[in-house]
Scaffold this motif. Structure first.
Motif, mmCIF file in Angstrom:
data_model
loop_
_atom_site.group_PDB
_atom_site.id
_atom_site.type_symbol
_atom_site.label_atom_id
_atom_site.label_comp_id
_atom_site.label_asym_id
_atom_site.label_seq_id
_atom_site.Cartn_x
_atom_site.Cartn_y
_atom_site.Cartn_z
ATOM 1 N N GLY A 18 0.784 -1.230 0.000
ATOM 2 C CA GLY A 18 0.000 0.000 0.000
ATOM 3 C C GLY A 18 0.818 1.283 0.000
ATOM 4 N N PRO A 19 1.769 1.452 0.926
ATOM 5 C CA PRO A 19 2.542 2.703 0.940
ATOM 6 C C PRO A 19 3.323 2.945 -0.350
ATOM 7 N N ALA A 20 3.904 1.883 -0.929
ATOM 8 C CA ALA A 20 4.646 2.042 -2.181
ATOM 9 C C ALA A 20 3.709 2.472 -3.309
ATOM 10 N N LEU A 21 2.514 1.841 -3.378
ATOM 11 C CA LEU A 21 1.542 2.248 -4.391
ATOM 12 C C LEU A 21 1.101 3.691 -4.174
ATOM 13 N N GLY A 22 0.898 4.049 -2.910
ATOM 14 C CA GLY A 22 0.508 5.421 -2.604
ATOM 15 C C GLY A 22 1.535 6.422 -3.089
ATOM 16 N N GLY A 23 2.811 6.134 -2.840
ATOM 17 C CA GLY A 23 3.865 7.033 -3.298
ATOM 18 C C GLY A 23 3.878 7.168 -4.811
ATOM 19 N N LEU A 24 3.672 6.053 -5.526
ATOM 20 C CA LEU A 24 3.654 6.098 -6.992
ATOM 21 C C LEU A 24 2.482 6.926 -7.504
ATOM 22 N N VAL A 25 1.301 6.712 -6.913
ATOM 23 C CA VAL A 25 0.115 7.447 -7.359
ATOM 24 C C VAL A 25 0.277 8.938 -7.084
ATOM 25 N N ILE A 26 0.802 9.287 -5.907
ATOM 26 C CA ILE A 26 1.003 10.701 -5.581
ATOM 27 C C ILE A 26 1.981 11.349 -6.554
ATOM 28 N N SER A 27 3.040 10.613 -6.895
ATOM 29 C CA SER A 27 4.029 11.186 -7.808
ATOM 30 C C SER A 27 3.460 11.407 -9.205
ATOM 31 N N GLU A 28 2.452 10.599 -9.590
ATOM 32 C CA GLU A 28 1.894 10.713 -10.932
ATOM 33 C C GLU A 28 0.703 11.660 -11.004
ATOM 34 N N VAL A 29 -0.217 11.568 -10.042
ATOM 35 C CA VAL A 29 -1.472 12.340 -10.141
ATOM 36 C C VAL A 29 -1.774 13.171 -8.895
ATOM 37 N N GLY A 30 -0.918 13.106 -7.873
ATOM 38 C CA GLY A 30 -1.141 13.908 -6.681
ATOM 39 C C GLY A 30 -1.945 13.185 -5.612
ATOM 40 N N VAL A 31 -2.093 13.849 -4.454
ATOM 41 C CA VAL A 31 -2.775 13.214 -3.319
ATOM 42 C C VAL A 31 -4.249 12.976 -3.612
ATOM 43 N N GLY A 32 -4.844 13.817 -4.451
ATOM 44 C CA GLY A 32 -6.251 13.623 -4.795
ATOM 45 C C GLY A 32 -6.487 12.272 -5.448
ATOM 46 N N GLY A 33 -5.581 11.865 -6.331
ATOM 47 C CA GLY A 33 -5.707 10.558 -6.973
ATOM 48 C C GLY A 33 -5.578 9.432 -5.983
ATOM 49 N N CYS A 34 -4.711 9.608 -4.982
ATOM 50 C CA CYS A 34 -4.528 8.583 -3.954
ATOM 51 C C CYS A 34 -5.801 8.426 -3.123
ATOM 52 N N PHE A 35 -6.390 9.550 -2.736
ATOM 53 C CA PHE A 35 -7.636 9.495 -1.970
ATOM 54 C C PHE A 35 -8.772 8.931 -2.832
ATOM 55 N N LEU A 36 -8.720 9.172 -4.143
ATOM 56 C CA LEU A 36 -9.758 8.641 -5.033
ATOM 57 C C LEU A 36 -9.707 7.116 -5.078
ATOM 58 N N VAL A 37 -8.500 6.554 -5.140
ATOM 59 C CA VAL A 37 -8.357 5.095 -5.090
ATOM 60 C C VAL A 37 -8.882 4.568 -3.751
ATOM 61 N N HIS A 38 -8.548 5.262 -2.671
ATOM 62 C CA HIS A 38 -9.024 4.907 -1.332
ATOM 63 C C HIS A 38 -10.555 4.851 -1.312
ATOM 64 N N THR A 39 -11.196 5.834 -1.922
ATOM 65 C CA THR A 39 -12.658 5.866 -1.975
ATOM 66 C C THR A 39 -13.210 4.682 -2.767
ATOM 67 N N ALA A 40 -12.560 4.372 -3.895
ATOM 68 C CA ALA A 40 -13.048 3.292 -4.756
ATOM 69 C C ALA A 40 -13.011 1.943 -4.047
ATOM 70 N N THR A 41 -12.019 1.730 -3.174
ATOM 71 C CA THR A 41 -11.935 0.429 -2.490
ATOM 72 C C THR A 41 -13.118 0.203 -1.554
ATOM 73 N N PHE A 42 -13.755 1.286 -1.103
ATOM 74 C CA PHE A 42 -14.901 1.112 -0.213
ATOM 75 C C PHE A 42 -16.118 0.551 -0.949
ATOM 76 N N ALA A 43 -16.142 0.673 -2.274
ATOM 77 C CA ALA A 43 -17.251 0.076 -3.023
ATOM 78 C C ALA A 43 -17.261 -1.435 -2.815
ATOM 79 N N VAL A 44 -16.076 -2.060 -2.858
ATOM 80 C CA VAL A 44 -15.985 -3.504 -2.628
ATOM 81 C C VAL A 44 -16.333 -3.836 -1.182
ATOM 82 N N ALA A 45 -15.820 -3.015 -0.237
ATOM 83 C CA ALA A 45 -16.097 -3.263 1.181
ATOM 84 C C ALA A 45 -17.593 -3.173 1.474
ATOM 85 N N LEU A 46 -18.278 -2.222 0.856
ATOM 86 C CA LEU A 46 -19.725 -2.091 1.053
ATOM 87 C C LEU A 46 -20.462 -3.287 0.449
ATOM 88 N N TRP A 47 -20.003 -3.740 -0.702
ATOM 89 C CA TRP A 47 -20.625 -4.916 -1.336
ATOM 90 C C TRP A 47 -20.488 -6.139 -0.442
#
Length: 404
Positions: free
Chosen positions: A161-190
């Motif tokens: 997780g932390p390594a992926l977070g660093g890669l995403v932040i370097s490419e699209v910024g912290v907003g993209g990282c939080f967006l991925v975080h939000t998307a994972t909750f769709a599976v958790a809710l299901w």
């Protein structure tokens, strides 16, 4: 056959579709959570350039769990646990959406910490609820295997997780990282929606909390398991000492510093992969005590190690021992806690797991400031061994064969 019995037991994933879905949701949301943790630290640091603020991020996450954990556990025991878990996941998802929005809008460090604290309030309820599911979804003989699978899911998230977070932040910024975080909750809710109803009834409010505390005090195996975890973390937690050890012995090389944490995680993953060696044991309490003793010994020896590779090997041993102790501790708690108290016992586990390492790192830092890192590590490891040995001597129920 002997080799297969030593490996991670995946029977719960094969036999229980509900557990399988829950495990997958936990794995993905764990990855998203670790990515979000990196994003929080990065955004707070970029906004403030202050280590006080980055330290406050950890406090914002820990305090709601410590303060409200037992009350949330009491609530878990008196409502339908599936519905309660679903509500907490919805709350966490809403906070994740708001974190994403504020990141793209250039939010302040204060707004980040407020949202982290609110999200942690929902975690304080959702985590104990999810820990009660295993006894409903799995037969008693698969509890240890289910806990080991959850542990390797957590460790995998920590590694990747932390390594992926660093890669995403370097490419699209912290907003993209939080967006991925939000998307994972769709599976958790299901996965939460697909769980069967799990009604429970217990005393409400403060009465329920006090009843839970009385149970924890009266159940010697559960009390001994929680005290063992506190002894290991409060007395021997080493992470706050890693920077000074790295500077004093290994040339202050940042690559070595990163390897310290990686070594602990690698040891944990290896232990999880070979968890069949201990999850099938009929003496989970004795296994837990052995794991905690090994943790203390390994960290005391790490305090004396002058060779980097020897030090990393000892940290890997400590990480493996920690996994053995944690999985076995949870097995003891699950098997010795009646269903009506399971939410409160799970909340107590969560509080111990959250507060113990924080207090332990503070203790280590204070001892090192007054003496040296070597003294802090060696004394902490030896005190851990002494405390665990005392708990074992005073709690014979932990050493007995568990026939449940």
């Amino acid at each position: 056959m002997a080799v297969s019995r030593a490996l991670l037991d995946v029977a719960p994933l094969r036999t229980s579709p509900d557990f399988r879905r829950l495990w997958l949701g936990g794995l993905l949301s764990g990855l998203g959570g670790q990515m979000a943790l990196v994003a929080v630290l990065y955004q707070v640091w970029e906004s403030t350039r202050s280590t006080i603020w980055t330290g406050a991020a950890g406090l914002a996450q820990a305090l709601p769990i410590i303060v409200f954990g037992l009350f949330a556990g009491a609530l878990v025991d008196r409502v339908d646990r599936r519905r309660f878990y679903l509500v907490t996941k919805i709350g966490q998802a809403v906070c994740a959406v708001l974190l994403t929005v504020q990141a793209f809008a250039g939010g302040s460090a204060t707004s980040v910490l407020v949202l982290v604290a609110v999200q942690s309030l929902f975690v304080a309820g959702g985590a104990p609820a999810s820990r009660t599911f295993l006894s409903r979804l799995l037969p008693a003989e698969q509890l240890g295997a289910g806990l080991a699978l959850n542990r390797i899911s957590f460790q995998g998230s920590m590694l990747i997780g932390p390594a992926l977070g660093g890669l995403v932040i370097s490419e699209v910024g912290v907003g993209g990282c939080f967006l991925v975080h939000t998307a994972t909750f769709a599976v958790a809710l299901w996965t939460a929606i697909r769980l069967p109803p799990m009604p429970a009834a217990a005393s409400p409010g403060l009465t329920g909390v006090l009843a839970g505390l009385r149970f924890l005090g009266a159940s010697r195996p559960v009390r001994g398991a929680l005290l063992t975890d506190l002894a290991a973390t409060v007395l021997a937690m080493p992470i706050s000492l890693f920077p000074v050890v790295n500077a004093e012995r290994f040339g202050d090389d940042p690559r070595t510093l990163g390897l310290f944490l990686t070594a602990i995680a690698v040891g944990g993953v290896v232990a999880s992969a070979l968890s069949g060696t201990f999850t099938r044991s009929r003496r989970p309490g004795a296994v837990m005590l052995a794991g905690a003793l090994t943790w203390g010994v390994a960290l005391a020896l790490f305090g004396l190690a002058s060779n980097a590779w020897v030090g990393l090997a000892l940290l890997a041993v400590a990480g493996a021992a920690d996994t053995v102790a944690v999985v076995s501790r949870s097995t003891v708690v699950q098997r010795h806690t009646p269903d009506e108290f399971l939410g409160r016992a799970a909340a107590a586990e969560q509080i111990v797991g959250q507060a113990g390492p924080d207090v332990g790192n503070m203790r280590a830092g204070l001892v090192a400031a007054g003496s040296s890192a070597t003294a802090a590590l060696v004394s902490g490891g030896l005190l851990c061994v002494a405390a665990v040995a005392a708990i074992a001597a005073r709690t014979p129920d932990l050493r007995k064969v568990d026939i449940r």
